[in-house]
Design an enzyme around this catalytic site. Structure first.
Site, short mmCIF file in Angstrom:
data_model
loop_
_atom_site.label_atom_id
_atom_site.label_comp_id
_atom_site.label_asym_id
_atom_site.label_seq_id
_atom_site.Cartn_x
_atom_site.Cartn_y
_atom_site.Cartn_z
NE ARG A 83 -3.29 2.64 2.45
CZ ARG A 83 -3.36 3.46 3.49
NH1 ARG A 83 -2.98 3.06 4.68
NH2 ARG A 83 -3.81 4.68 3.34
CG HIS A 128 -1.28 8.97 3.22
ND1 HIS A 128 -1.44 7.62 3.44
CD2 HIS A 128 -0.95 9.50 4.43
CE1 HIS A 128 -1.20 7.34 4.72
NE2 HIS A 128 -0.90 8.46 5.35
CD GLU A 173 -5.18 7.80 9.51
OE1 GLU A 173 -4.65 8.87 9.81
OE2 GLU A 173 -4.87 6.72 10.03
CG ASN A 314 -5.39 3.56 8.36
OD1 ASN A 314 -5.47 2.60 7.59
ND2 ASN A 314 -4.86 4.72 8.01
CE1 TYR A 316 -0.57 2.63 13.39
CE2 TYR A 316 -2.56 3.65 12.54
CZ TYR A 316 -1.26 3.24 12.35
OH TYR A 316 -0.65 3.43 11.14
CD GLU A 382 -1.86 3.96 7.93
OE1 GLU A 382 -1.66 4.37 9.10
OE2 GLU A 382 -1.93 4.71 6.94
C1 GBH Z 1 -1.72 7.02 10.58
O1 GBH Z 1 -2.45 7.91 11.37
C2 GBH Z 1 -1.29 7.66 9.28
O2 GBH Z 1 -2.12 7.25 8.22
C3 GBH Z 1 0.13 7.37 8.92
O3 GBH Z 1 0.54 8.19 7.86
C4 GBH Z 1 0.98 7.55 10.16
O4 GBH Z 1 2.35 7.49 9.88
C5 GBH Z 1 0.59 6.46 11.12
O5 GBH Z 1 -0.77 6.51 11.41
C6 GBH Z 1 1.32 6.49 12.46
O6 GBH Z 1 0.95 7.61 13.19
O7 GBH Z 1 0.10 13.19 19.20
O8 GBH Z 1 -1.45 15.01 18.82
O9 GBH Z 1 0.25 14.54 17.19
C7 GBH Z 1 -3.01 7.38 12.55
C8 GBH Z 1 -3.88 8.40 13.24
C9 GBH Z 1 -3.65 10.71 13.81
C10 GBH Z 1 -2.68 9.07 15.17
C11 GBH Z 1 -2.72 11.74 14.39
C12 GBH Z 1 -1.75 10.10 15.77
C13 GBH Z 1 -1.35 12.40 16.20
C14 GBH Z 1 -1.80 12.92 17.51
N1 GBH Z 1 -3.02 9.42 13.83
N2 GBH Z 1 -2.34 11.41 15.73
S1 GBH Z 1 -0.65 14.00 18.23
#
Ligand code: GBH
Length: 475
Positions: A83, A128, A173, A314, A316, A382
């Site tokens: 991807r 993206h 996202e 996605n 996590y 993801e």
């Molecule tokens: C994904 O976002 C993205 O699609 C990807 O590009 C990225 O590298 C990956 O996750 C890992 O992060 O601590 O206030 O800055 C996941 C959703 C949204 C989670 C933004 C982290 C940041 C919060 N992300 N968030 S902050």
């Protein structure tokens, strides 16, 4: 049904797809080479104080030049698919068709052909987060003319790559683009409009997705026979207590984040009713004449509903949600929800605050999607965690092992219609506002060496086994 956290040996259904992911701005580098135009992330990174340590994606992993090595890494891990995303401003430097850059098209042709020559399926994200700067100057996602510009760009990609690319994601996202980019402004383009702009951006993203989906349907599907979906990011939202108020709060949290986009596309074509009620009530108490949540026309609702071939997720981590009525009357998407979220301190920590390890969340989430949206085809697009700098990433191994085990239960025991799983990420890369300090890769990348050498971590061996066994064998 098997208990949470109990490990089960077994296999995924035949044909289950395994992959790894990256995104253009995070890995390509070559930000101004061969005719590429600037994007909002180039601009953002070049402003001081936006990205940790002054990092930028100017070089990143240098995948623009090293893509053949990337493909060999993917082959070594044994993925079914890769991807990656197309940088809009590499193929259309000013965002519009008049600026077509054939060298940008050539780059993606080379990457796609290299993948196919190595038996790896390309899975392509059209957007993206790297909007061409020239379109931002016209208002970007806040200006509804973006819908036609996005549709032009999507059709260009379908036309040029659709003979070989059969899996497409319109957006990565939508929530992050709307809230982080235009609500709190911690991501590009850095706009702070937490109560109104945020909803307008989401509205234009949904309408852009829907238009591009129907373009594929009418102009390309019979010729290319591919699939088009959208990726939404969503934690599992678990009620913090057994009170019914917290139960409703967790549901509200899911509706405000996942349902915001999913209800229109995978549900009845409109915003979730709880969201319409809450934003309308808050807007009224703020003495506004109409709700800050935009409305779809009846025609739009009809076009929205069912505009998908699959849902990309996605996923996590998990949040605990409680019901906390808001007293602050400043308009804000976050305050509109009357919730508070936290994490369970018992869940294993990772190097980043927002991500604690909770394996059973993915199974609950997939069951929620199954019942809420009629068991659509889902790809986990993801999933992953940052870990140590070095190669001995035991935390990442146990994350992948436990999350995919819960995923297997969701499929084999619960009947969730999940067709693939994607690890984030193939290699360490520019982790947006956190810069290079957070390492999500199964390959380590040395960012101080101009050659950007990659080294496999221990998790590469784990994933090789998982992918080639299509599941778990008893030792
Ligand atoms: C994904 O976002 C993205 O699609 C990807 O590009 C990225 O590298 C990956 O996750 C890992 O992060 O601590 O206030 O800055 C996941 C959703 C949204 C989670 C933004 C982290 C940041 C919060 N992300 N968030 S902050």
């Amino acid at each position: 049904a098997k208990d949470r956290d109990e490990f089960v040996y077994g296999q995924f259904p035949a044909g289950f797809m395994w992959g790894l992911a990256t995104a253009a701005y995070q890995v390509e580098g070559a930000w101004n080479e061969d005719g590429k135009g600037p994007s909002i992330w180039d601009d953002f990174a070049h402003q001081s104080g936006r990205i940790a340590n002054g990092d930028t994606g100017d070089v990143a992993c240098d995948s623009y030049h090293k893509y053949k090595e990337d493909v060999q890494m993917l082959k070594h891990v044994g993925v079914t698919f890769y991807r990656f995303s197309i940088a809009w401003s590499r193929v259309l430097p000013d965002g519009t068709l008049g600026s077509l850059n054939s060298k940008g098209i050539d780059y993606y042709n080379r990457l796609i052909d290299e993948l196919l020559a190595n038996n790896i399926t390309p899975f392509v994200t059209l957007y993206h987060w790297d909007l061409p700067s020239a379109l931002q100057k016209q208002g970007g996602w806040l200006n509804e003319s973006i819908i036609d510009r996005y549709n032009d760009y999507a059709k260009l990609c379908f036309e040029n790559f659709g003979d070989r690319v059969k899996l497409w994601l319109t957006f990565n996202e939508a929530y992050v683009i709307s809230w982080l980019g235009h609500g709190i402004g911690i991501f590009a383009p850095g706009i702070k409009s937490p109560g109104t702009g945020v909803y307008q951006v989401a509205h234009n993203i949904i309408r852009s997705h829907v238009k591009a989906y129907h373009s594929y349907d009418t102009l390309f599907r019979s010729r290319f026979n591919g699939k088009v979906g959208i990726t939404l990011d969503i934690e599992w939202k678990e009620p913090f207590t057994m009170s019914s108020a917290d139960g409703y709060a967790a549901e509200r949290a899911l509706q405000f984040k996942l349902g915001w986009f999913a209800n229109a596309i995978f549900g009845n074509g409109d915003y979730p009713s709880v969201m319409k009620q809450y934003v309308a009530a808050k807007s009224k108490s703020q003495h506004l004449l109409k709700s800050r949540l935009p409305e779809f026309t009846d025609d739009e609702k009809r076009m929205n509903a069912g505009s998908y071939d699959f849902l990309g997720i996605n996923h996590y981590t998990t949040n605990l949600v409680s019901d906390v009525p808001n007293t602050d009357s400043t308009p804000s998407y976050e305050r509109d929800q009357d919730i508070e979220t936290r994490e369970d301190p018992c869940w294993e920590k990772t190097p980043v605050d927002w991500l604690r390890v909770n394996p059973w969340g993915i199974r609950k989430l997939l069951n929620y999607i199954k019942s809420r949206y009629g068991n659509p085809t889902v790809y986990i697009t993801e999933s992953g965690r940052p870990d140590v700098d070095g190669v001995d990433d035991q935390g990442r191994i146990s994350y992948y092992k436990s999350y995919t085990n819960e995923l297997m239960k969701a499929i084999n025991i619960d009947g969730c219609n999940v067709k693939g799983y994607t690890g984030w990420s193939l290699m360490d890369n520019l982790e947006w506002s956190s810069g290079y300090s957070l390492r999500f890769g199964v390959y380590y990348v040395n960012f101080t060496d101009p050659a950007r050498p990659r080294t496999p971590r221990k998790s590469v061996d784990f994933l090789r086994n998982l992918f080639s066994n299509n599941g778990f064998y008893k030792q």
